[in-house]
Design an enzyme around this catalytic site. Sequence first.
Site, PDB file in Angstrom:
ATOM      1  N   ASP A  97       0.907  -1.277   0.249  1.00 43.82           N
ATOM      2  CA  ASP A  97       0.121   0.368   0.568  1.00 43.82           C
ATOM      3  C   ASP A  97       0.292   1.221   0.170  1.00 43.82           C
ATOM      4  O   ASP A  97       1.789   1.230   0.702  1.00 43.82           O
ATOM      5  CB  ASP A  97      -0.164  -0.046   1.424  1.00 43.82           C
ATOM      6  CG  ASP A  97      -2.006  -0.869   1.703  1.00 43.82           C
ATOM      7  OD1 ASP A  97      -1.485  -2.221   1.218  1.00 43.82           O
ATOM      8  OD2 ASP A  97      -3.051  -1.134   1.824  1.00 43.82           O
TER       9      ASP A  97
ATOM     10  N   HIS B 170      -1.277   4.568  -0.134  1.00 39.95           N
ATOM     11  CA  HIS B 170      -1.755   5.269   0.335  1.00 39.95           C
ATOM     12  C   HIS B 170      -1.703   6.899  -0.216  1.00 39.95           C
ATOM     13  O   HIS B 170      -1.775   8.018   0.886  1.00 39.95           O
ATOM     14  CB  HIS B 170      -2.633   5.188   1.676  1.00 39.95           C
ATOM     15  CG  HIS B 170      -3.154   4.118   1.707  1.00 39.95           C
ATOM     16  ND1 HIS B 170      -4.739   3.661   1.518  1.00 39.95           N
ATOM     17  CD2 HIS B 170      -2.886   2.703   2.113  1.00 39.95           C
ATOM     18  CE1 HIS B 170      -5.080   2.865   1.861  1.00 39.95           C
ATOM     19  NE2 HIS B 170      -4.328   2.194   2.340  1.00 39.95           N
TER      20      HIS B 170
ATOM     21  N   ASP C  17      -3.702  -0.191  -4.108  1.00 42.46           N
ATOM     22  CA  ASP C  17      -4.401   0.790  -2.777  1.00 42.46           C
ATOM     23  C   ASP C  17      -2.756   2.127  -2.699  1.00 42.46           C
ATOM     24  O   ASP C  17      -1.804   2.688  -1.936  1.00 42.46           O
ATOM     25  CB  ASP C  17      -4.172   0.624  -1.348  1.00 42.46           C
ATOM     26  CG  ASP C  17      -5.278   0.012  -0.927  1.00 42.46           C
ATOM     27  OD1 ASP C  17      -6.226  -0.085  -1.826  1.00 42.46           O
ATOM     28  OD2 ASP C  17      -5.500  -0.532   0.261  1.00 42.46           O
TER      29      ASP C  17
ATOM     30  N   ASP D 254      -5.842   7.414  -1.647  1.00 36.96           N
ATOM     31  CA  ASP D 254      -6.660   7.558  -0.230  1.00 36.96           C
ATOM     32  C   ASP D 254      -6.007   7.122   1.317  1.00 36.96           C
ATOM     33  O   ASP D 254      -5.207   7.443   1.275  1.00 36.96           O
ATOM     34  CB  ASP D 254      -7.696   6.674  -0.201  1.00 36.96           C
ATOM     35  CG  ASP D 254      -9.326   6.648  -0.336  1.00 36.96           C
ATOM     36  OD1 ASP D 254      -9.591   7.891  -0.875  1.00 36.96           O
ATOM     37  OD2 ASP D 254     -10.103   5.890  -0.885  1.00 36.96           O
ATOM     38  N   ARG D 255      -6.770   8.159   2.435  1.00 33.25           N
ATOM     39  CA  ARG D 255      -5.719   8.452   3.749  1.00 33.25           C
ATOM     40  C   ARG D 255      -4.783   9.539   3.693  1.00 33.25           C
ATOM     41  O   ARG D 255      -5.019  10.621   4.435  1.00 33.25           O
ATOM     42  CB  ARG D 255      -5.318   7.339   4.042  1.00 33.25           C
ATOM     43  CG  ARG D 255      -6.457   5.827   4.578  1.00 33.25           C
ATOM     44  CD  ARG D 255      -7.782   5.957   4.926  1.00 33.25           C
ATOM     45  NE  ARG D 255      -7.820   6.669   6.063  1.00 33.25           N
ATOM     46  CZ  ARG D 255      -8.239   5.736   7.082  1.00 33.25           C
ATOM     47  NH1 ARG D 255      -7.823   4.242   6.947  1.00 33.25           N
ATOM     48  NH2 ARG D 255      -7.764   6.117   8.017  1.00 33.25           N
TER      49      ARG D 255
ATOM     50  N   ASN E 223      -8.623  -2.906  -2.780  1.00 35.00           N
ATOM     51  CA  ASN E 223      -9.511  -2.454  -2.239  1.00 35.00           C
ATOM     52  C   ASN E 223     -10.169  -1.021  -2.396  1.00 35.00           C
ATOM     53  O   ASN E 223     -11.121  -0.215  -2.754  1.00 35.00           O
ATOM     54  CB  ASN E 223     -10.697  -2.930  -1.312  1.00 35.00           C
ATOM     55  CG  ASN E 223      -9.485  -2.598   0.022  1.00 35.00           C
ATOM     56  OD1 ASN E 223      -7.520  -2.363  -0.198  1.00 35.00           O
ATOM     57  ND2 ASN E 223     -10.086  -1.847   0.974  1.00 35.00           N
ATOM     58  N   HIS E 224      -9.355   0.366  -2.208  1.00 33.82           N
ATOM     59  CA  HIS E 224      -9.363   1.794  -2.498  1.00 33.82           C
ATOM     60  C   HIS E 224      -9.455   2.480  -3.543  1.00 33.82           C
ATOM     61  O   HIS E 224     -10.116   3.336  -3.377  1.00 33.82           O
ATOM     62  CB  HIS E 224      -8.466   2.162  -1.767  1.00 33.82           C
ATOM     63  CG  HIS E 224      -8.781   2.586   0.099  1.00 33.82           C
ATOM     64  ND1 HIS E 224      -8.970   3.471   0.386  1.00 33.82           N
ATOM     65  CD2 HIS E 224      -8.223   1.213   0.435  1.00 33.82           C
ATOM     66  CE1 HIS E 224      -8.954   3.360   1.911  1.00 33.82           C
ATOM     67  NE2 HIS E 224      -9.106   1.901   2.207  1.00 33.82           N
TER      68      HIS E 224
ATOM     69  N   HIS F 290      -3.361  -8.091  -3.597  1.00 37.29           N
ATOM     70  CA  HIS F 290      -4.161  -7.411  -2.891  1.00 37.29           C
ATOM     71  C   HIS F 290      -4.469  -7.779  -1.438  1.00 37.29           C
ATOM     72  O   HIS F 290      -3.694  -7.209  -0.443  1.00 37.29           O
ATOM     73  CB  HIS F 290      -5.163  -5.767  -2.859  1.00 37.29           C
ATOM     74  CG  HIS F 290      -4.863  -4.694  -2.051  1.00 37.29           C
ATOM     75  ND1 HIS F 290      -4.025  -3.885  -2.089  1.00 37.29           N
ATOM     76  CD2 HIS F 290      -5.959  -4.210  -1.329  1.00 37.29           C
ATOM     77  CE1 HIS F 290      -4.389  -3.514  -0.895  1.00 37.29           C
ATOM     78  NE2 HIS F 290      -5.741  -3.506  -0.626  1.00 37.29           N
TER      79      HIS F 290
ATOM     80  N   ARG G  56     -13.588  -5.985   8.628  1.00 39.91           N
ATOM     81  CA  ARG G  56     -13.537  -5.114   7.261  1.00 39.91           C
ATOM     82  C   ARG G  56     -15.051  -5.181   6.910  1.00 39.91           C
ATOM     83  O   ARG G  56     -15.296  -4.339   5.881  1.00 39.91           O
ATOM     84  CB  ARG G  56     -12.861  -6.022   6.156  1.00 39.91           C
ATOM     85  CG  ARG G  56     -11.954  -6.589   6.523  1.00 39.91           C
ATOM     86  CD  ARG G  56     -10.743  -5.083   6.746  1.00 39.91           C
ATOM     87  NE  ARG G  56      -8.949  -6.049   5.740  1.00 39.91           N
ATOM     88  CZ  ARG G  56      -8.390  -4.611   5.501  1.00 39.91           C
ATOM     89  NH1 ARG G  56      -8.280  -3.396   5.517  1.00 39.91           N
ATOM     90  NH2 ARG G  56      -7.700  -5.070   5.698  1.00 39.91           N
TER      91      ARG G  56
ATOM     92  N   HIS H  54      -2.938  -5.099   2.170  1.00 41.97           N
ATOM     93  CA  HIS H  54      -3.948  -4.618   2.453  1.00 41.97           C
ATOM     94  C   HIS H  54      -3.920  -3.944   4.124  1.00 41.97           C
ATOM     95  O   HIS H  54      -4.509  -3.960   4.715  1.00 41.97           O
ATOM     96  CB  HIS H  54      -4.525  -5.847   2.573  1.00 41.97           C
ATOM     97  CG  HIS H  54      -6.432  -5.783   2.574  1.00 41.97           C
ATOM     98  ND1 HIS H  54      -6.604  -4.406   2.430  1.00 41.97           N
ATOM     99  CD2 HIS H  54      -7.006  -6.535   3.188  1.00 41.97           C
ATOM    100  CE1 HIS H  54      -8.219  -4.223   2.178  1.00 41.97           C
ATOM    101  NE2 HIS H  54      -8.170  -5.798   2.994  1.00 41.97           N
TER     102      HIS H  54
END
Length: 486
Positions: free
Chosen positions: A75, A77, A103, A106-107, A135-136, A184, A240, A267
């Site tokens: 990730d 992010h 990923d 995001d964040r 997943n993002h 992922h 999750r 992940h």
Amino acid sequence: MECRRVTPVEQLRRLCEEQIFNKNGDINISILREHLRKEGRLTEKCCKRIIKEGTAILSEKTLLDVDSPITICGDIHGQFYDLLKLFEVGGDPAKTKYLFMGDYVDRGYFSIECVLYLWALKKTYPNGLHLLRGNHECRHLTEYFTFKQECQIKYSTDIWETCMDAFDALPLAALLNGQFLCVHGGLSPEIRTLDDIRQIDRFKEPPPFGPMCDLLWSDPFEEYGKENSTVEKFSQNQVRGCSYFYSFAAVCDFLQTNSLLSVIRAHEAQDAGYKMYRRASSTGFPSLITIFSAPNYLDVYNNKAAILKYENQVMNIRQFNASPHPYWLPNFMDVFKWSLPFVAEKATEMLVALLNVCAVETDDDSSVGSPVHNETLDEEALEAQKARREVIRNKIRAVGKMARVFSVLREESETVVRLKGLTNGKLPTGCLTKGKEGLLAAMDSTKTNEAGVEIKNFTDARKLDMENEKRPAERNSRSKNSSSST
């Protein structure tokens, strides 16, 4: 968290296609990298061209076939400055082959920079850099978290929509040397063979259940490798809010069925940046490996990042720490909004003072006149006077409560900023009215004491952030948008 100064001029100057692309249509990677490093932006036309041309190359197989030597990354992010550090540690993308396991957004607050740079590298080195979906990389999560808002602030909704189309084209997994499945999240009870992955229709918004969802969302059991014989191979993933936990036995079965050595995934944040799980008895090799490449995740985890280099049948883990980066307030809040509690506190103080004066005047009015006159006041007048005093007192109490909230916001601004960063920009209901104790309790609702609780280590941060690991609930409008886009 370290922050560095940037030149505001770079933010205002937008590079156009002629400054990024040469006459042959190739991207000048060094110019793009240094411009983005200074928080520079591009014209929307240039952004769309980079993303679309990179995406055209992404229309590959759903299950990629890649060979060593290669560097595998977890990730990112939105931590663009740590992504640049990753390439320093892992090697120049012009000379080093990379596989990223999703990923990218995001964040963190530099997600669009990560997308532009990675997609530019994909266009420049189509066989040297491979990108999988996390997943993002979807509409549902990027609307809920920060990426859509970031695109709207730095560019426009059109750029976000262009990115969403690009994410739909990302492959779901990769097969390294025919020996390692790179993905992922992990496995699915609906996927028994590699062909099951190849047959998935990936060009869509990931659904909340099914094999595509599982590849992006599933996790190993917390006690992976230590389960007793009665534990099911797959169990509902409550952390999750979707997909499954999978067991050591489930992974070993999958490896044996498909003649593989290991599953390599991302992940999950890891304190050391990676985790090697129990070895499979049939191969003596770790059955599962997790790689996480975002150091000091969210600026509070204090974790290391890691990448995995695989060459000549030898795996090496390289770790690195976080790099300084420009500072953004939570959810891209501007300075004016951030300063409102300071202004509001003074305004409420003035209101309280004025209302107190009114209350005093009302009390004085009630004592005006001779005793005989006061005694002869009719009951209705007395009741009206009493009601007026009570209304004013209620206003004083209400404004006083507001004043306390704004005072807490001002005095504990750093705690509020940290808490917003961990709770997707939304403070828990009622925590401000309880003062400092309420904020500290919200920072860790299960572990408070008189001195409060600080995030001292990786475990504290992960526990506080656990709610944000869950898949957000569907909204009607969002569901309709997702359906129409698929």
